[in-house]
Design a protein around this motif. Structure first.
Motif, PDB file in Angstrom:
ATOM      1  N   MET A 190      20.575 -38.520   3.239  1.00  0.00           N
ATOM      2  CA  MET A 190      20.363 -38.037   4.575  1.00  0.00           C
ATOM      3  C   MET A 190      19.307 -36.928   4.597  1.00  0.00           C
ATOM      4  SD  MET A 190      21.718 -38.635   7.575  1.00  0.00           S
ATOM      5  CE  MET A 190      23.081 -38.266   8.555  1.00  0.00           C
ATOM      6  N   GLU A 191      19.347 -36.055   3.550  1.00  0.00           N
ATOM      7  CA  GLU A 191      18.357 -35.002   3.503  1.00  0.00           C
ATOM      8  C   GLU A 191      16.952 -35.575   3.328  1.00  0.00           C
ATOM      9  OE1 GLU A 191      18.854 -31.697   0.880  1.00  0.00           O
ATOM     10  OE2 GLU A 191      21.008 -31.758   1.185  1.00  0.00           O
ATOM     11  N   ASN A 192      16.801 -36.614   2.565  1.00  0.00           N
ATOM     12  CA  ASN A 192      15.497 -37.223   2.343  1.00  0.00           C
ATOM     13  C   ASN A 192      14.931 -37.819   3.639  1.00  0.00           C
ATOM     14  OD1 ASN A 192      15.503 -36.531  -0.302  1.00  0.00           O
ATOM     15  ND2 ASN A 192      16.264 -38.500  -1.039  1.00  0.00           N
ATOM     16  N   ALA A 193      15.801 -38.417   4.448  1.00  0.00           N
ATOM     17  CA  ALA A 193      15.365 -39.020   5.707  1.00  0.00           C
ATOM     18  C   ALA A 193      14.883 -37.945   6.674  1.00  0.00           C
ATOM     19  CB  ALA A 193      16.483 -39.832   6.321  1.00  0.00           C
ATOM     20  N   SER A 194      15.577 -36.825   6.756  1.00  0.00           N
ATOM     21  CA  SER A 194      15.173 -35.758   7.681  1.00  0.00           C
ATOM     22  C   SER A 194      13.865 -35.104   7.204  1.00  0.00           C
ATOM     23  CB  SER A 194      16.280 -34.731   7.843  1.00  0.00           C
ATOM     24  OG  SER A 194      16.498 -34.045   6.633  1.00  0.00           O
ATOM     25  N   LYS A 195      13.719 -34.948   5.886  1.00  0.00           N
ATOM     26  CA  LYS A 195      12.468 -34.399   5.352  1.00  0.00           C
ATOM     27  C   LYS A 195      11.304 -35.351   5.630  1.00  0.00           C
ATOM     28  CE  LYS A 195      14.216 -31.393   1.754  1.00  0.00           C
ATOM     29  NZ  LYS A 195      14.217 -31.099   0.317  1.00  0.00           N
ATOM     30  N   ALA A 196      11.548 -36.663   5.524  1.00  0.00           N
ATOM     31  CA  ALA A 196      10.501 -37.648   5.806  1.00  0.00           C
ATOM     32  C   ALA A 196      10.087 -37.586   7.264  1.00  0.00           C
ATOM     33  CB  ALA A 196      10.977 -39.042   5.436  1.00  0.00           C
ATOM     34  N   LEU A 197      11.047 -37.417   8.170  1.00  0.00           N
ATOM     35  CA  LEU A 197      10.731 -37.301   9.600  1.00  0.00           C
ATOM     36  C   LEU A 197       9.935 -36.023   9.890  1.00  0.00           C
ATOM     37  CD1 LEU A 197      14.006 -38.586  11.287  1.00  0.00           C
ATOM     38  CD2 LEU A 197      11.772 -39.684  11.289  1.00  0.00           C
ATOM     39  N   ILE A 198      10.288 -34.946   9.234  1.00  0.00           N
ATOM     40  CA  ILE A 198       9.560 -33.689   9.434  1.00  0.00           C
ATOM     41  C   ILE A 198       8.126 -33.823   8.921  1.00  0.00           C
ATOM     42  CG2 ILE A 198       9.416 -31.284   8.682  1.00  0.00           C
ATOM     43  CD1 ILE A 198      12.500 -31.221   8.759  1.00  0.00           C
ATOM     44  N   ILE A 199       7.946 -34.430   7.764  1.00  0.00           N
ATOM     45  CA  ILE A 199       6.602 -34.631   7.213  1.00  0.00           C
ATOM     46  C   ILE A 199       5.779 -35.547   8.113  1.00  0.00           C
ATOM     47  CG2 ILE A 199       5.321 -35.642   5.279  1.00  0.00           C
ATOM     48  CD1 ILE A 199       7.552 -34.612   3.435  1.00  0.00           C
ATOM     49  N   ALA A 200       6.390 -36.634   8.620  1.00  0.00           N
ATOM     50  CA  ALA A 200       5.689 -37.556   9.518  1.00  0.00           C
ATOM     51  C   ALA A 200       5.280 -36.840  10.801  1.00  0.00           C
ATOM     52  CB  ALA A 200       6.568 -38.759   9.818  1.00  0.00           C
ATOM     53  N   GLY A 201       6.165 -36.004  11.342  1.00  0.00           N
ATOM     54  CA  GLY A 201       5.844 -35.237  12.544  1.00  0.00           C
ATOM     55  C   GLY A 201       4.709 -34.267  12.297  1.00  0.00           C
ATOM     56  N   ALA A 202       4.690 -33.625  11.143  1.00  0.00           N
ATOM     57  CA  ALA A 202       3.626 -32.680  10.797  1.00  0.00           C
ATOM     58  C   ALA A 202       2.287 -33.396  10.670  1.00  0.00           C
ATOM     59  CB  ALA A 202       3.974 -31.951   9.505  1.00  0.00           C
ATOM     60  N   ILE A 203       2.307 -34.594  10.079  1.00  0.00           N
ATOM     61  CA  ILE A 203       1.073 -35.376   9.949  1.00  0.00           C
ATOM     62  C   ILE A 203       0.549 -35.778  11.319  1.00  0.00           C
ATOM     63  CG2 ILE A 203       0.124 -37.575   9.123  1.00  0.00           C
ATOM     64  CD1 ILE A 203       1.927 -37.243   6.649  1.00  0.00           C
ATOM     65  N   LEU A 204       1.431 -36.241  12.194  1.00  0.00           N
ATOM     66  CA  LEU A 204       1.011 -36.623  13.552  1.00  0.00           C
ATOM     67  C   LEU A 204       0.455 -35.420  14.317  1.00  0.00           C
ATOM     68  CD1 LEU A 204       3.821 -39.109  14.616  1.00  0.00           C
ATOM     69  CD2 LEU A 204       1.443 -39.642  14.087  1.00  0.00           C
ATOM     70  N   LEU A 205       1.093 -34.273  14.167  1.00  0.00           N
ATOM     71  CA  LEU A 205       0.624 -33.058  14.824  1.00  0.00           C
ATOM     72  C   LEU A 205      -0.751 -32.650  14.278  1.00  0.00           C
ATOM     73  CD1 LEU A 205       1.372 -30.930  16.905  1.00  0.00           C
ATOM     74  CD2 LEU A 205       2.450 -29.623  15.080  1.00  0.00           C
ATOM     75  N   ALA A 206      -0.971 -32.771  12.984  1.00  0.00           N
ATOM     76  CA  ALA A 206      -2.267 -32.449  12.384  1.00  0.00           C
ATOM     77  C   ALA A 206      -3.347 -33.384  12.905  1.00  0.00           C
ATOM     78  CB  ALA A 206      -2.175 -32.520  10.866  1.00  0.00           C
ATOM     79  N   ILE A 207      -3.053 -34.672  12.997  1.00  0.00           N
ATOM     80  CA  ILE A 207      -4.019 -35.643  13.532  1.00  0.00           C
ATOM     81  C   ILE A 207      -4.354 -35.320  14.986  1.00  0.00           C
ATOM     82  CG2 ILE A 207      -4.312 -38.072  14.180  1.00  0.00           C
ATOM     83  CD1 ILE A 207      -2.734 -38.780  11.624  1.00  0.00           C
ATOM     84  N   LEU A 208      -3.356 -34.943  15.770  1.00  0.00           N
ATOM     85  CA  LEU A 208      -3.577 -34.579  17.170  1.00  0.00           C
ATOM     86  C   LEU A 208      -4.480 -33.358  17.284  1.00  0.00           C
ATOM     87  CD1 LEU A 208      -2.812 -35.062  20.170  1.00  0.00           C
ATOM     88  CD2 LEU A 208      -0.935 -33.472  19.804  1.00  0.00           C
ATOM     89  N   ILE A 209      -4.245 -32.349  16.464  1.00  0.00           N
ATOM     90  CA  ILE A 209      -5.055 -31.128  16.516  1.00  0.00           C
ATOM     91  C   ILE A 209      -6.493 -31.419  16.085  1.00  0.00           C
ATOM     92  CG2 ILE A 209      -5.380 -28.860  15.443  1.00  0.00           C
ATOM     93  CD1 ILE A 209      -2.298 -28.619  15.437  1.00  0.00           C
ATOM     94  N   ILE A 210      -6.673 -32.216  15.039  1.00  0.00           N
ATOM     95  CA  ILE A 210      -8.022 -32.572  14.588  1.00  0.00           C
ATOM     96  C   ILE A 210      -8.750 -33.370  15.663  1.00  0.00           C
ATOM     97  CG2 ILE A 210      -9.317 -33.965  12.924  1.00  0.00           C
ATOM     98  CD1 ILE A 210      -7.207 -33.107  10.825  1.00  0.00           C
ATOM     99  N   SER A 211      -8.071 -34.321  16.291  1.00  0.00           N
ATOM    100  CA  SER A 211      -8.688 -35.121  17.361  1.00  0.00           C
ATOM    101  C   SER A 211      -9.094 -34.246  18.535  1.00  0.00           C
ATOM    102  CB  SER A 211      -7.724 -36.205  17.839  1.00  0.00           C
ATOM    103  OG  SER A 211      -7.407 -37.081  16.795  1.00  0.00           O
ATOM    104  N   LEU A 212      -8.236 -33.308  18.895  1.00  0.00           N
ATOM    105  CA  LEU A 212      -8.548 -32.393  19.996  1.00  0.00           C
ATOM    106  C   LEU A 212      -9.768 -31.543  19.649  1.00  0.00           C
ATOM    107  CD1 LEU A 212      -7.609 -31.371  22.757  1.00  0.00           C
ATOM    108  CD2 LEU A 212      -6.208 -29.697  21.565  1.00  0.00           C
ATOM    109  N   GLY A 213      -9.863 -31.065  18.407  1.00  0.00           N
ATOM    110  CA  GLY A 213     -11.014 -30.285  17.973  1.00  0.00           C
ATOM    111  C   GLY A 213     -12.296 -31.083  18.031  1.00  0.00           C
ATOM    112  N   ILE A 214     -12.264 -32.339  17.604  1.00  0.00           N
ATOM    113  CA  ILE A 214     -13.450 -33.198  17.654  1.00  0.00           C
ATOM    114  C   ILE A 214     -13.874 -33.447  19.099  1.00  0.00           C
ATOM    115  CG2 ILE A 214     -14.268 -35.543  17.191  1.00  0.00           C
ATOM    116  CD1 ILE A 214     -12.624 -35.445  14.583  1.00  0.00           C
ATOM    117  N   MET A 215     -12.911 -33.681  19.974  1.00  0.00           N
ATOM    118  CA  MET A 215     -13.225 -33.926  21.383  1.00  0.00           C
ATOM    119  C   MET A 215     -13.890 -32.695  22.016  1.00  0.00           C
ATOM    120  SD  MET A 215     -10.719 -35.157  24.459  1.00  0.00           S
ATOM    121  CE  MET A 215      -9.975 -33.563  24.708  1.00  0.00           C
TER     122      MET A 215
END
Length: 140
Positions: A1-26
């Motif tokens: 269960m701990e591994n699944a929650s850590k995976a979700l947190i990492i996936a969310g962080a990656i999506l947030l990083a992609i969003l911030i980079i895209s916003l900066g490029i725009m």
């Protein structure tokens, strides 16, 4: 269960990083578009050029050439701080055969003879699209 929650947190962080980079490029693309724009629309360029190209032709009378020279002088005084809008005259009327001079507010030029016809040619700057040199030659 701990591994699944850590995976979700990492996936969310990656999506947030992609969003911030895209916003900066725009934002960068929008800002660079404003900086690269020469702040003149096609209508402004056409309006600027029409003031001079209306005199263009092979049999232009001396009085019209005098009006053109005064139009160039007024333009160069108005845009004295903007070299891209300065218009040079290449003519014996402005200081010798074939010389190229920019008429300023206090520039002297020989008035065209009213009984003579002249050939007037306008050349455009390849970068801005604005008239930058006007060549005036007397018809023989």
């Amino acid at each position: 269960m701990e591994n699944a929650s850590k995976a979700l947190i990492i996936a969310g962080a990656i999506l947030l990083a992609i969003l911030i980079i895209s916003l900066g490029i725009m934002i960068y693309n929008q800002a660079s578009g404003v900086v690269n724009n020469n702040s003149m629309s096609e209508v402004d360029i056409s309006s600027f050029n029409t003031r001079f190209t209306q005199y263009q032709g092979n049999n232009i009378r001396g009085a019209q050439v005098n009006s053109l020279l005064e139009q160039v002088r007024q333009n160069n005084v108005t845009y004295q701080d903007d070299s891209s809008r300065q218009v040079a005259i290449k003519s014996a009327l402005t200081g010798g055969a074939g010389t190229e001079n920019t008429l300023k507010g206090n520039s002297n030029y020989t008035r065209a003879e009213t009984g003579t016809t002249y050939k007037v040619e306008c050349s455009m700057d390849s970068k801005t699209g604005l008239v930058d040199v006007i060549t005036i030659t007397a018809n023989t």
